[in-house]
Scaffold this active site. Sequence first.
Site, mmCIF file in Angstrom:
data_model
loop_
_atom_site.group_PDB
_atom_site.id
_atom_site.type_symbol
_atom_site.label_atom_id
_atom_site.label_comp_id
_atom_site.label_asym_id
_atom_site.label_seq_id
_atom_site.Cartn_x
_atom_site.Cartn_y
_atom_site.Cartn_z
ATOM 1 N N SER A 8 0.827 -1.199 0.000
ATOM 2 C CA SER A 8 0.000 0.000 0.000
ATOM 3 C C SER A 8 0.866 1.255 0.000
ATOM 4 C CB SER A 8 -0.904 0.019 1.233
ATOM 5 O OG SER A 8 -1.492 1.299 1.352
ATOM 6 N N HIS A 61 -1.233 -1.336 -4.162
ATOM 7 C CA HIS A 61 -2.514 -0.994 -3.520
ATOM 8 C C HIS A 61 -2.592 0.526 -3.338
ATOM 9 C CE1 HIS A 61 -5.925 -1.993 -0.772
ATOM 10 N NE2 HIS A 61 -5.499 -0.964 -0.051
ATOM 11 N N ASP A 116 -4.905 3.593 -1.933
ATOM 12 C CA ASP A 116 -6.015 3.923 -1.033
ATOM 13 C C ASP A 116 -6.584 5.292 -1.387
ATOM 14 O OD1 ASP A 116 -6.094 1.691 0.902
ATOM 15 O OD2 ASP A 116 -4.027 2.309 1.301
ATOM 16 N N MET A 140 -9.160 8.020 -0.468
ATOM 17 C CA MET A 140 -9.961 8.441 0.698
ATOM 18 C C MET A 140 -10.486 9.852 0.472
ATOM 19 S SD MET A 140 -7.602 7.162 3.855
ATOM 20 C CE MET A 140 -6.742 5.587 3.833
ATOM 21 N N HIS A 160 -8.435 0.806 -3.802
ATOM 22 C CA HIS A 160 -9.330 0.600 -2.650
ATOM 23 C C HIS A 160 -10.045 1.927 -2.390
ATOM 24 C CE1 HIS A 160 -9.510 -0.319 1.983
ATOM 25 N NE2 HIS A 160 -10.700 -0.269 1.436
ATOM 26 N N MET A 205 -12.195 4.235 -0.476
ATOM 27 C CA MET A 205 -12.825 4.549 0.814
ATOM 28 C C MET A 205 -13.494 5.904 0.658
ATOM 29 S SD MET A 205 -9.756 3.104 3.122
ATOM 30 C CE MET A 205 -8.704 3.142 1.679
ATOM 31 N N MET A 207 -11.494 -5.952 6.106
ATOM 32 C CA MET A 207 -10.616 -4.971 6.765
ATOM 33 C C MET A 207 -10.254 -5.476 8.164
ATOM 34 S SD MET A 207 -10.065 -2.461 4.684
ATOM 35 C CE MET A 207 -9.142 -1.461 5.858
ATOM 36 N N GLY A 256 -8.882 4.144 7.134
ATOM 37 C CA GLY A 256 -8.596 5.577 7.214
ATOM 38 C C GLY A 256 -7.120 5.911 7.370
ATOM 39 N N PHE A 257 -6.373 5.043 8.034
ATOM 40 C CA PHE A 257 -4.978 5.373 8.316
ATOM 41 C C PHE A 257 -4.099 4.130 8.226
ATOM 42 C CE2 PHE A 257 -7.702 8.341 10.499
ATOM 43 C CZ PHE A 257 -7.182 9.565 10.071
ATOM 44 N N GLY A 258 -2.842 4.345 7.841
ATOM 45 C CA GLY A 258 -1.855 3.279 7.874
ATOM 46 C C GLY A 258 -1.302 3.155 9.290
ATOM 47 N N ASP A 279 -6.546 -6.310 4.799
ATOM 48 C CA ASP A 279 -5.924 -4.982 4.745
ATOM 49 C C ASP A 279 -6.026 -4.353 6.125
ATOM 50 O OD1 ASP A 279 -5.003 -2.468 4.074
ATOM 51 O OD2 ASP A 279 -6.723 -1.938 2.795
ATOM 52 N N GLY A 280 -4.848 -3.974 6.659
ATOM 53 C CA GLY A 280 -4.805 -3.282 7.946
ATOM 54 C C GLY A 280 -3.980 -4.040 8.974
ATOM 55 N N GLY A 300 1.098 -1.893 4.172
ATOM 56 C CA GLY A 300 1.590 -0.539 3.971
ATOM 57 C C GLY A 300 2.862 -0.303 4.758
ATOM 58 N N SER A 301 2.717 -0.084 6.049
ATOM 59 C CA SER A 301 3.898 0.229 6.852
ATOM 60 C C SER A 301 4.890 -0.929 6.899
ATOM 61 C CB SER A 301 3.488 0.660 8.266
ATOM 62 O OG SER A 301 2.489 -0.174 8.778
HETATM 63 C C1 DX5 Z 1 -6.171 1.723 5.732
HETATM 64 C C2 DX5 Z 1 -5.796 1.376 4.323
HETATM 65 C C3 DX5 Z 1 -4.662 0.438 4.225
HETATM 66 C C4 DX5 Z 1 -3.369 0.962 4.802
HETATM 67 C C5 DX5 Z 1 -2.779 -0.206 5.516
HETATM 68 O O1 DX5 Z 1 -7.427 2.272 5.774
HETATM 69 O O2 DX5 Z 1 -6.889 0.795 3.633
HETATM 70 O O3 DX5 Z 1 -4.457 -0.022 2.897
HETATM 71 O O4 DX5 Z 1 -2.461 1.430 3.864
HETATM 72 O O5 DX5 Z 1 -1.657 0.217 6.201
HETATM 73 P P1 DX5 Z 1 -0.896 -0.727 7.224
HETATM 74 O O6 DX5 Z 1 -0.475 -1.949 6.456
HETATM 75 O O7 DX5 Z 1 0.235 0.094 7.701
HETATM 76 O O8 DX5 Z 1 -1.881 -1.076 8.309
HETATM 77 ZN ZN ZN Z 2 -6.426 -0.175 1.680
#
Ligand code: DX5
Ligand code: ZN
Length: 222
Positions: free
Chosen positions: A8, A32, A34, A36, A65, A67, A136, A141-143, A174-175, A196-197
């Site tokens: 992500s 991926h 995101d 938002m 994705h 959102m 999910m 909303g956040f990584g 995801d998440g 993501g992270s």
């Molecule tokens: C969160 C996103 C994810 C996000 C995941 O709402 O949909 O795709 O990038 O980040 P990590 O892997 O750091 O939880």
């Molecule tokens: Zn995502």
Amino acid sequence: MAVQISPSILSADFSRLADEATRVEGIADWLHVDVMDNHFVPNLTLGLPIVESLLKATSLPIDCHLMIESPDRWAPSYAEAGAGSVTIHAEAAKAPVRTLRAIRSAGARSGFALNPATPIDYYEDLLPEIDMLLVMTVEPGFGGQKFLDVVLPKLARARALIEKHGGEVWLQVDGGVSAETIERCAEAGADVFVAGSAVYGAHDAAQAVRDLRALAAGAQQS
Ligand code: DX5
Ligand code: ZN
């Protein structure tokens, strides 16, 4: 179920997205993205123009994705632009069957996402319209949020329902997916893993993808 990894870019450097995509090209299966809108989720990221630019800048297929509050209105445009997969949220879609079909007719895979508190059973009859179900494992909303173990039973139920319907639907998580949590997701039946992270926070993003894939594949076999 072959393991697929979808890094992500939410956790990447937004001023250098093309370079960040290149870091995992040839290693990851998807990129991926995101989207938002600061309404469906309390965060604002990027939209169609940036996805169009990224499509030109990377050979990786893009896993969008959405959102956003009006996926019925916007999702087909992402598919028409060339995204390989477009995922809409159950909680936001007003006409999910029509929108999932529009995504497919535009040539993309249709994705359907469930927030942690949204039950899967309610949507069983929609599985034939869905190419990838996204469960999910954080509130979107956040990584960098903590993985929600409470979602694992739903993931296992989703896998059972998918098998009941022929096993064609991919099951994405995801998440909070990381080296610490990916095996639990694979054991519960996931086969497409967003990270993501865990990828972009690593010094060597490509190696992080390889490590995640090996852990998930090992857990699927055990
Ligand atoms: C969160 C996103 C994810 C996000 C995941 O709402 O949909 O795709 O990038 O980040 P990590 O892997 O750091 O939880
Ligand atoms: Zn995502």
